[in-house]
Design an enzyme around this catalytic site. Structure first.
Site, PDB file in Angstrom:
ATOM      1  CE1 TYR A 237     174.212  -0.849 189.780  1.00  0.00           C
ATOM      2  CE2 TYR A 237     171.646  -1.053 189.809  1.00  0.00           C
ATOM      3  CZ  TYR A 237     172.912  -0.575 190.143  1.00  0.00           C
ATOM      4  OH  TYR A 237     173.069   0.215 191.431  1.00  0.00           O
TER       5      TYR A 237
ATOM      6  NE  ARG B 208     164.628   2.347 186.953  1.00  0.00           N
ATOM      7  CZ  ARG B 208     165.653   2.722 187.316  1.00  0.00           C
ATOM      8  NH1 ARG B 208     166.835   2.019 187.381  1.00  0.00           N
ATOM      9  NH2 ARG B 208     165.483   3.827 187.920  1.00  0.00           N
TER      10      ARG B 208
ATOM     11  CG  ASP C  94     172.056   9.220 192.101  1.00  0.00           C
ATOM     12  OD1 ASP C  94     172.345   8.148 193.050  1.00  0.00           O
ATOM     13  OD2 ASP C  94     171.594   9.200 191.085  1.00  0.00           O
TER      14      ASP C  94
ATOM     15  CB  CYS D  84     177.096   9.916 196.919  1.00  0.00           C
ATOM     16  SG  CYS D  84     177.558  10.038 198.734  1.00  0.00           S
TER      17      CYS D  84
HETATM   18  C1  0GY Z   1     169.986   6.178 192.848  1.00  0.00           C
HETATM   19  C2  0GY Z   1     169.113   5.596 191.689  1.00  0.00           C
HETATM   20  C3  0GY Z   1     169.383   4.268 191.044  1.00  0.00           C
HETATM   21  C4  0GY Z   1     169.788   3.354 191.625  1.00  0.00           C
HETATM   22  C5  0GY Z   1     169.746   2.694 192.664  1.00  0.00           C
HETATM   23  O1  0GY Z   1     170.523   1.240 194.524  1.00  0.00           O
HETATM   24  C6  0GY Z   1     170.495   1.485 193.249  1.00  0.00           C
HETATM   25  O2  0GY Z   1     170.843   0.562 192.489  1.00  0.00           O
HETATM   26  O3  0GY Z   1     169.515   3.466 193.637  1.00  0.00           O
HETATM   27  C7  0GY Z   1     168.405   4.226 189.592  1.00  0.00           C
HETATM   28  O4  0GY Z   1     168.645   3.333 189.049  1.00  0.00           O
HETATM   29  O5  0GY Z   1     167.575   4.845 189.562  1.00  0.00           O
HETATM   30  O6  0GY Z   1     169.432   6.408 193.709  1.00  0.00           O
HETATM   31  O7  0GY Z   1     171.071   5.962 192.708  1.00  0.00           O
END
Ligand code: 0GY
Length: 293
Positions: A45, A126, A246, A28
């Site tokens: 992002y 990404r 997550d 998480c």
């Molecule tokens: C996750 C998945 C994502 C993002 C990140 O660290 C992050 O920005 O892990 C995703 O966008 O697939 O595990 O939180």
């Protein structure tokens, strides 16, 4: 936050499945709050705020006992929001940080004292600018003496390219979200077989059986297409799997999962009490609270 950002579920259901005492949400994040812990300039992002108190409330609502907070890419290698959450957790959270190759041993010791037990290498294009494998090798050598592990995040198609790096890492290694298989392909097909072989041939490599909402093509609430993949790993590698929500589900575009319903999937991916005890309690304890083992 980004215009198309989906915020986490405001009112997740109470799960019908009750996790065992000591169950850990081992994947998480905390986001900000941005006013206190600004997001990194190099981020790809900008999320909504999702702070530690909301995370503790979710933990309690879901019947979980502890959290592993993984540094998200929107905070780059600035681990202050993570460390702040760990300090406020009364020992109920441990962390996975992001560090750069010039991190000092003193900085690592400070993170260790705060409750960090690993670093994350993110290969998802990404989310991050490409990091050199040489730099990652330097970081791996620096953190290994602390007994930390390395969490890696990649898309299934990237595995061949990073295979030599991953299989040479000197620590325990945890792969996020089962290496993101294409779940429209068969469990016994060549793509997932390559991932299974990675774990089979390397006893230091673990997998998180997380993120059905990210991988599914059929969608909620049952995520039926993902369950066979998670269950396969849980049954084949019962001592090397971790589970997590997550939360707050960064970059979900199709829908926002109900976290209570995610908990209700656990008995389907880990069908016996012994498998659930390993997945939720014993395995995360070995990695994150080894002093208890
Ligand atoms: C996750 C998945 C994502 C993002 C990140 O660290 C992050 O920005 O892990 C995703 O966008 O697939 O595990 O939180």
């Amino acid at each position: 936050m980004d215009a198309d950002w989906l915020a986490f579920h405001p009112d997740p259901s109470k799960p019908q499945y009750a996790p065992p005492p000591g169950a850990v949400d081992a994947h998480c994040h905390v986001f900000g709050p941005a006013a206190e812990f600004p997001f990194a300039p190099e981020r790809k992002y900008t999320p909504c705020d999702a702070g530690k108190r909301q995370l503790w409330a979710l933990r309690d609502h879901l019947g979980l006992s502890r959290n592993v907070i993984v540094q998200a890419t929107c905070h780059g290698a600035d681990n202050r929001a993570l460390v702040d959450a760990l300090a406020a957790s009364n020992g109920l959270a441990r962390g996975v940080a992001t560090v750069r190759k010039d991190v000092t041993n003193q900085e690592l010791r400070t993170l260790n004292a705060a409750g960090v037990r690993g670093v994350r290498f993110n290969f998802v294009k990404r989310l991050v600018d490409k990091l050199s494998h040489e730099d990652l090798g330097i970081i791996a050598e620096k953190i290994a003496p602390l007994g930390w592990h390395i969490v890696i995040y990649f898309e299934a198609a990237e595995l061949p390219e990073i295979y030599p790096l991953v299989t040479a890492l000197p620590t325990q290694v945890v792969v996020d979200h089962m290496g993101r298989p294409d779940v429209s392909r068969p469990v016994e097909g060549p793509q997932f077989a390559r991932f299974v072989r990675l774990l089979e041939e390397h006893p230091n490599i673990w997998s998180k059986v997380s993120c059905p909402e990210r991988l599914s093509q059929v969608g909620p609430p049952g995520y039926e297409d993902v369950i066979p993949f998670s269950r396969y790993l849980v049954e084949r590698f019962p001592n090397r799997v971790l589970w997590g929500t997550d939360w707050p589900h960064p970059n979900m575009k199709s829908h926002m999962p109900d976290d209570g319903k995610l908990v209700d999937l656990i008995p389907r991916i880990a069908p016996t009490p012994a498998l659930r005890q390993a997945l939720l309690v014993e395995n995360p304890r070995r990695l994150y609270w080894p002093e208890e083992v």
